[in-house]
Design an enzyme around this catalytic site. Structure first.
Site, PDB file in Angstrom:
ATOM      1  N   LEU A  93      63.841 -10.650  20.087  1.00  0.00           N
ATOM      2  CA  LEU A  93      63.429 -11.846  19.351  1.00  0.00           C
ATOM      3  C   LEU A  93      62.810 -12.850  20.300  1.00  0.00           C
ATOM      4  O   LEU A  93      63.376 -13.151  21.356  1.00  0.00           O
ATOM      5  CB  LEU A  93      64.640 -12.496  18.696  1.00  0.00           C
ATOM      6  CG  LEU A  93      65.099 -11.949  17.354  1.00  0.00           C
ATOM      7  CD1 LEU A  93      66.283 -12.756  16.872  1.00  0.00           C
ATOM      8  CD2 LEU A  93      63.983 -11.978  16.314  1.00  0.00           C
ATOM      9  N   HIS A 109      75.922  -4.857  20.012  1.00  0.00           N
ATOM     10  CA  HIS A 109      75.341  -4.023  21.059  1.00  0.00           C
ATOM     11  C   HIS A 109      76.333  -2.903  21.385  1.00  0.00           C
ATOM     12  O   HIS A 109      77.534  -3.156  21.528  1.00  0.00           O
ATOM     13  CB  HIS A 109      75.078  -4.884  22.310  1.00  0.00           C
ATOM     14  CG  HIS A 109      74.386  -4.108  23.386  1.00  0.00           C
ATOM     15  ND1 HIS A 109      73.044  -3.789  23.327  1.00  0.00           N
ATOM     16  CD2 HIS A 109      74.854  -3.560  24.539  1.00  0.00           C
ATOM     17  CE1 HIS A 109      72.724  -3.080  24.398  1.00  0.00           C
ATOM     18  NE2 HIS A 109      73.805  -2.926  25.143  1.00  0.00           N
ATOM     19  N   ASP A 141      71.252 -15.579  22.416  1.00  0.00           N
ATOM     20  CA  ASP A 141      70.533 -16.638  23.116  1.00  0.00           C
ATOM     21  C   ASP A 141      69.258 -16.033  23.696  1.00  0.00           C
ATOM     22  O   ASP A 141      68.880 -14.926  23.327  1.00  0.00           O
ATOM     23  CB  ASP A 141      71.417 -17.350  24.163  1.00  0.00           C
ATOM     24  CG  ASP A 141      71.787 -16.438  25.310  1.00  0.00           C
ATOM     25  OD1 ASP A 141      71.230 -15.306  25.403  1.00  0.00           O
ATOM     26  OD2 ASP A 141      72.627 -16.834  26.139  1.00  0.00           O
ATOM     27  N   GLU A 174      81.975  -0.193  15.921  1.00  0.00           N
ATOM     28  CA  GLU A 174      81.031  -1.243  15.498  1.00  0.00           C
ATOM     29  C   GLU A 174      81.306  -1.655  14.056  1.00  0.00           C
ATOM     30  O   GLU A 174      81.255  -2.839  13.707  1.00  0.00           O
ATOM     31  CB  GLU A 174      79.588  -0.747  15.618  1.00  0.00           C
ATOM     32  CG  GLU A 174      79.137  -0.476  17.035  1.00  0.00           C
ATOM     33  CD  GLU A 174      77.664  -0.076  17.098  1.00  0.00           C
ATOM     34  OE1 GLU A 174      76.869  -0.543  16.286  1.00  0.00           O
ATOM     35  OE2 GLU A 174      77.317   0.722  17.996  1.00  0.00           O
TER      36      GLU A 174
HETATM   37  C1  GRF Z   1      73.885   0.263  16.584  1.00  0.00           C
HETATM   38  O1  GRF Z   1      74.299   1.196  17.537  1.00  0.00           O
HETATM   39  C2  GRF Z   1      73.875  -1.119  17.165  1.00  0.00           C
HETATM   40  O2  GRF Z   1      74.863  -1.311  18.127  1.00  0.00           O
HETATM   41  C3  GRF Z   1      72.521  -1.217  17.786  1.00  0.00           C
HETATM   42  O3  GRF Z   1      71.671  -0.521  16.924  1.00  0.00           O
HETATM   43  C4  GRF Z   1      72.420   0.451  16.193  1.00  0.00           C
HETATM   44  C5  GRF Z   1      72.189   0.194  14.750  1.00  0.00           C
HETATM   45  O4  GRF Z   1      72.769   1.175  13.926  1.00  0.00           O
HETATM   46  N1  GRF Z   1      72.149  -2.596  18.005  1.00  0.00           N
HETATM   47  P1  GRF Z   1      72.753   0.986  12.355  1.00  0.00           P
HETATM   48  O5  GRF Z   1      71.281   0.799  11.951  1.00  0.00           O
HETATM   49  O6  GRF Z   1      73.570  -0.204  12.004  1.00  0.00           O
HETATM   50  O7  GRF Z   1      73.310   2.260  11.794  1.00  0.00           O
END
Ligand code: GRF
Length: 200
Positions: A93, A109, A141, A174
């Site tokens: 960005l 991430h 940021d 995640e």
């Molecule tokens: C994930 O591994 C996230 O950490 C990274 O991009 C990937 C996105 O996966 N920033 P999704 O599109 O949410 O399945």
């Protein structure tokens, strides 16, 4: 109830985890928009199924990155969310966008930051031979993956792991970490204190 907008470029499994958490009532938010730079993103189908309006800003149709970013910024201003959630947004960005929404943008991430910033974090982890990997949710940021950290979850790296196997195990975490961080934001429990985030 906070109004959140998700910005995604691809399959959108994190977006889905957020939709599901909102649906279960775990995250006190309304998802008011999906914004994507990719008209082929599977995230669009997920938005349609969930009845979430989608704004496509097709990167390839703009003459330059600057013009694209102006369009993206004006879409984000128009959407006017309390929080912009970068969930697999695959571009960096520009600073005009980051500056427009201080403390109102989060990213996930697939590494334990500050290790392995940028692309292919899981590959970097496997190649480096680390024993523990994970994911990080952080405020955005102007640095690359360097904003104040909200929360992290770890996974062990197994001897047989290749990039894909590790990525899959991290992704499961995640899907827990991101809704949890968004919940904390929506409950006004995150306080940015310099480089750090305090959870109250
Ligand atoms: C994930 O591994 C996230 O950490 C990274 O991009 C990937 C996105 O996966 N920033 P999704 O599109 O949410 O399945």
């Amino acid at each position: 109830m906070k109004r959140i907008a998700v910005v995604a470029s691809g399959r959108g499994s994190n977006f889905q985890a957020i939709i599901d958490a909102i649906g279960r009532g775990t995250v006190p938010a309304e998802c008011i928009a999906l914004i994507t730079d990719n008209p082929k993103a599977y995230a669009i189908e997920r938005a349609q199924k969930a009845g979430i309006p989608c704004r496509v800003i097709d990167y390839r149709t703009f003459p330059s990155r600057e013009v694209y970013e102006r369009a993206l910024l004006s879409t984000m201003q128009d959407v006017n969310a309390d929080l912009f959630v970068l969930a697999g947004y695959m571009r960096i960005l520009g600073s005009s966008i980051v500056r427009a929404f201080p403390g109102k943008m989060v990213n996930i991430h697939p590494a334990l930051l500050p290790c392995f910033t940028g692309l292919h974090a899981q590959r970097q982890a496997v190649q480096h031979g680390v024993k523990v990997a994970g994911c990080t949710v952080h405020f955005v940021d102007e640095s690359l993956d360097g904003g104040p950290i909200i929360l992290q979850r770890c996974v062990p790296v197994l001897e047989a792991d290749d990039e894909d196997a590790l990525a899959e195990r991290i992704l499961e975490q995640e899907h827990i970490a991101f809704p949890e961080a968004i919940r904390l934001f929506c409950e006004d429990r995150l306080v940015i204190d310099g480089r750090k985030v305090r959870i109250r």
